[in-house]
Design a protein around this motif. Sequence first.
Motif, PDB file in Angstrom:
ATOM      1  N   LEU A 148     102.975 166.817 107.337  1.00  0.00           N
ATOM      2  CA  LEU A 148     103.477 167.778 108.319  1.00  0.00           C
ATOM      3  C   LEU A 148     103.207 167.303 109.750  1.00  0.00           C
ATOM      4  CD1 LEU A 148     102.473 171.192 106.681  1.00  0.00           C
ATOM      5  CD2 LEU A 148     104.781 170.277 106.981  1.00  0.00           C
ATOM      6  N   LEU A 149     102.015 166.746 109.961  1.00  0.00           N
ATOM      7  CA  LEU A 149     101.667 166.272 111.305  1.00  0.00           C
ATOM      8  C   LEU A 149     102.525 165.086 111.717  1.00  0.00           C
ATOM      9  CD1 LEU A 149      99.790 166.729 113.698  1.00  0.00           C
ATOM     10  CD2 LEU A 149      98.167 165.149 112.649  1.00  0.00           C
ATOM     11  N   ILE A 150     102.753 164.175 110.778  1.00  0.00           N
ATOM     12  CA  ILE A 150     103.611 163.013 111.067  1.00  0.00           C
ATOM     13  C   ILE A 150     105.035 163.475 111.372  1.00  0.00           C
ATOM     14  CG2 ILE A 150     104.641 160.947 110.078  1.00  0.00           C
ATOM     15  CD1 ILE A 150     102.018 160.514 108.555  1.00  0.00           C
ATOM     16  N   MET A 151     105.513 164.474 110.611  1.00  0.00           N
ATOM     17  CA  MET A 151     106.844 165.015 110.883  1.00  0.00           C
ATOM     18  C   MET A 151     106.913 165.637 112.278  1.00  0.00           C
ATOM     19  SD  MET A 151     107.734 166.792 107.214  1.00  0.00           S
ATOM     20  CE  MET A 151     109.102 167.686 107.933  1.00  0.00           C
ATOM     21  N   MET A 152     105.846 166.314 112.681  1.00  0.00           N
ATOM     22  CA  MET A 152     105.801 166.926 114.005  1.00  0.00           C
ATOM     23  C   MET A 152     105.858 165.849 115.097  1.00  0.00           C
ATOM     24  SD  MET A 152     102.898 169.511 115.521  1.00  0.00           S
ATOM     25  CE  MET A 152     102.902 170.421 113.987  1.00  0.00           C
ATOM     26  N   GLY A 153     105.099 164.758 114.884  1.00  0.00           N
ATOM     27  CA  GLY A 153     105.120 163.660 115.843  1.00  0.00           C
ATOM     28  C   GLY A 153     106.479 162.976 115.909  1.00  0.00           C
ATOM     29  N   SER A 154     107.121 162.835 114.767  1.00  0.00           N
ATOM     30  CA  SER A 154     108.452 162.221 114.742  1.00  0.00           C
ATOM     31  C   SER A 154     109.473 163.101 115.442  1.00  0.00           C
ATOM     32  CB  SER A 154     108.885 161.983 113.291  1.00  0.00           C
ATOM     33  OG  SER A 154     107.980 161.128 112.625  1.00  0.00           O
ATOM     34  N   ILE A 184     100.560 171.834 118.588  1.00  0.00           N
ATOM     35  CA  ILE A 184      99.380 171.145 118.058  1.00  0.00           C
ATOM     36  C   ILE A 184      98.229 172.121 117.833  1.00  0.00           C
ATOM     37  CG2 ILE A 184      97.597 169.437 118.591  1.00  0.00           C
ATOM     38  CD1 ILE A 184     100.214 168.215 117.715  1.00  0.00           C
ATOM     39  N   LEU A 185      98.035 173.072 118.742  1.00  0.00           N
ATOM     40  CA  LEU A 185      96.935 174.032 118.585  1.00  0.00           C
ATOM     41  C   LEU A 185      97.183 174.968 117.396  1.00  0.00           C
ATOM     42  CD1 LEU A 185      96.110 174.964 122.297  1.00  0.00           C
ATOM     43  CD2 LEU A 185      94.655 173.725 120.686  1.00  0.00           C
ATOM     44  N   THR A 218      98.311 164.552 123.269  1.00  0.00           N
ATOM     45  CA  THR A 218      98.515 163.252 122.624  1.00  0.00           C
ATOM     46  C   THR A 218      97.235 162.753 121.969  1.00  0.00           C
ATOM     47  OG1 THR A 218     100.215 162.688 124.256  1.00  0.00           O
ATOM     48  CG2 THR A 218      99.257 160.869 123.002  1.00  0.00           C
ATOM     49  N   TYR A 219      96.118 162.865 122.695  1.00  0.00           N
ATOM     50  CA  TYR A 219      94.825 162.433 122.132  1.00  0.00           C
ATOM     51  C   TYR A 219      94.439 163.284 120.931  1.00  0.00           C
ATOM     52  CZ  TYR A 219      94.153 159.647 126.374  1.00  0.00           C
ATOM     53  OH  TYR A 219      94.290 158.738 127.393  1.00  0.00           O
ATOM     54  N   LEU A 220      94.673 164.589 121.032  1.00  0.00           N
ATOM     55  CA  LEU A 220      94.329 165.496 119.929  1.00  0.00           C
ATOM     56  C   LEU A 220      95.170 165.170 118.704  1.00  0.00           C
ATOM     57  CD1 LEU A 220      92.656 167.898 119.048  1.00  0.00           C
ATOM     58  CD2 LEU A 220      94.389 169.414 120.022  1.00  0.00           C
ATOM     59  N   LEU A 226      86.556 174.946 121.418  1.00  0.00           N
ATOM     60  CA  LEU A 226      86.325 173.643 122.045  1.00  0.00           C
ATOM     61  C   LEU A 226      87.653 172.915 122.255  1.00  0.00           C
ATOM     62  CD1 LEU A 226      83.190 172.428 120.037  1.00  0.00           C
ATOM     63  CD2 LEU A 226      83.264 173.509 122.292  1.00  0.00           C
ATOM     64  N   LEU A 227      88.529 172.965 121.246  1.00  0.00           N
ATOM     65  CA  LEU A 227      89.835 172.319 121.380  1.00  0.00           C
ATOM     66  C   LEU A 227      90.674 172.981 122.465  1.00  0.00           C
ATOM     67  CD1 LEU A 227      90.804 171.800 117.612  1.00  0.00           C
ATOM     68  CD2 LEU A 227      89.893 170.117 119.212  1.00  0.00           C
ATOM     69  N   ALA A 228      90.636 174.317 122.503  1.00  0.00           N
ATOM     70  CA  ALA A 228      91.420 175.041 123.513  1.00  0.00           C
ATOM     71  C   ALA A 228      90.835 174.840 124.911  1.00  0.00           C
ATOM     72  CB  ALA A 228      91.476 176.527 123.165  1.00  0.00           C
ATOM     73  N   GLY A 229      89.511 174.704 124.983  1.00  0.00           N
ATOM     74  CA  GLY A 229      88.845 174.584 126.278  1.00  0.00           C
ATOM     75  C   GLY A 229      89.145 173.300 127.011  1.00  0.00           C
TER      76      GLY A 229
END
Length: 398
Positions: A62-68, A84-85, A21-23, A113-116
């Motif tokens: 695309l990101l907004i569509m994913m969140g929706s 998200i990754l 969610t934060y990412l 870093l994101l995966a970690g």
Amino acid sequence: MAQHTELYEDYFNDHRLKVTTYLYRIIIIFLGLSCVWNTFFYLFQANFSRASLPSFLICLALLIMMGSLKRYIDFKASIYQHMILIYSVGLLIVVYFQLSYSEAWSFFLLLPLLAGIYGEKKTLVYYSLIGLGLLTFFSIKLPKKNYTADGIDISNRILLYIILSTLSFLVLQMLHLIYRRQVNLVKDSTEATIEEIVNTFVVAVEAKDVYTYGHSERVSQYAVALASSLPDYCEQDLKRIKLSGLLHDVGKINVPEHILMKKGRLFEKEYETVKTHSTSGAQMIERMSRLQRLKAGVLYHHERWDGTGYPSGLKGRDIPLDARVLAIADAFDAMTTTRSYRQGIKFEEAFYRLELAKGTQFDPWLIESLKDVKNRFREIYDGLECGRKQREKRIEGL
């Protein structure tokens, strides 16, 4: 152990969802600012950005569509995490091609870093390898037009990437350590709370009947000794039978003291009142979620193998195993201790009577298993003998 693992998994599922969610929100902010930034330069014809506004707008859409989509479809936390990754991988590729300066490759360093931060070893390894592959491929096959990296540059990029991946792994290990400590703290706190609740009940029951002082503790020890010899019981099961033994008579709180302390034979109506203690005890503990697993032992420990027990008249293996074990432990301690209506009998005599009731009152398989723990019963009996004598002196003074 299973409960510990389940609690540990619950913590990580919650952590996984929060990180995702934060990412998601961070990427939204990044793309939003990038779009505003490039729109400003486009409107004022200022040549301060090389990025393509349409590319960022498409990524943002695309990101907004994913969140929706997430609002309407309840994805598992692990699936949403990989969505998200994977999106982040695609976004880094877009950023690499949109930014024309030679250091654009450094954006791939964000991937480990994101995966970690998820704290999952497999996730870190998978996405670190993906990032390393992309970094190597783009450095060699698709370098920036205004700069071509030589072998030393490429090897240094890979080295830096490996260093960051290693640091991410260390962060992962620390995260696991923190979560394990939290889980252990919650587990220990929960167990301590349960033991305090159980001990409070035991004190309340024994305060009403001096003749059964220490009875719950002894039944618990005998039950654990017998259960530990059975293949059906693991460590967690032994903890359950221990607590069940301590609480098996908790329903006697509702039985009047004059009945519990009566020196003569009980009238039929009085005996019926005593028999309600197993049902009322089960009703008491089932109201507490952390004690519900003890219900079977508390409710059915007076059932008999031949089906003539109470409260439900269960027969044979229809009686829960915890209750069958407790029935033997309860009867043994009852026979070897002095009650208001009779004197206690010796150890060997009590064991002999248990064997006589094999197949009628008690599970024949458990009576056979009892022979394997006879020495352990003797140790418990001898260890409690001193306390038993002190209790009987108190009884004589009544």
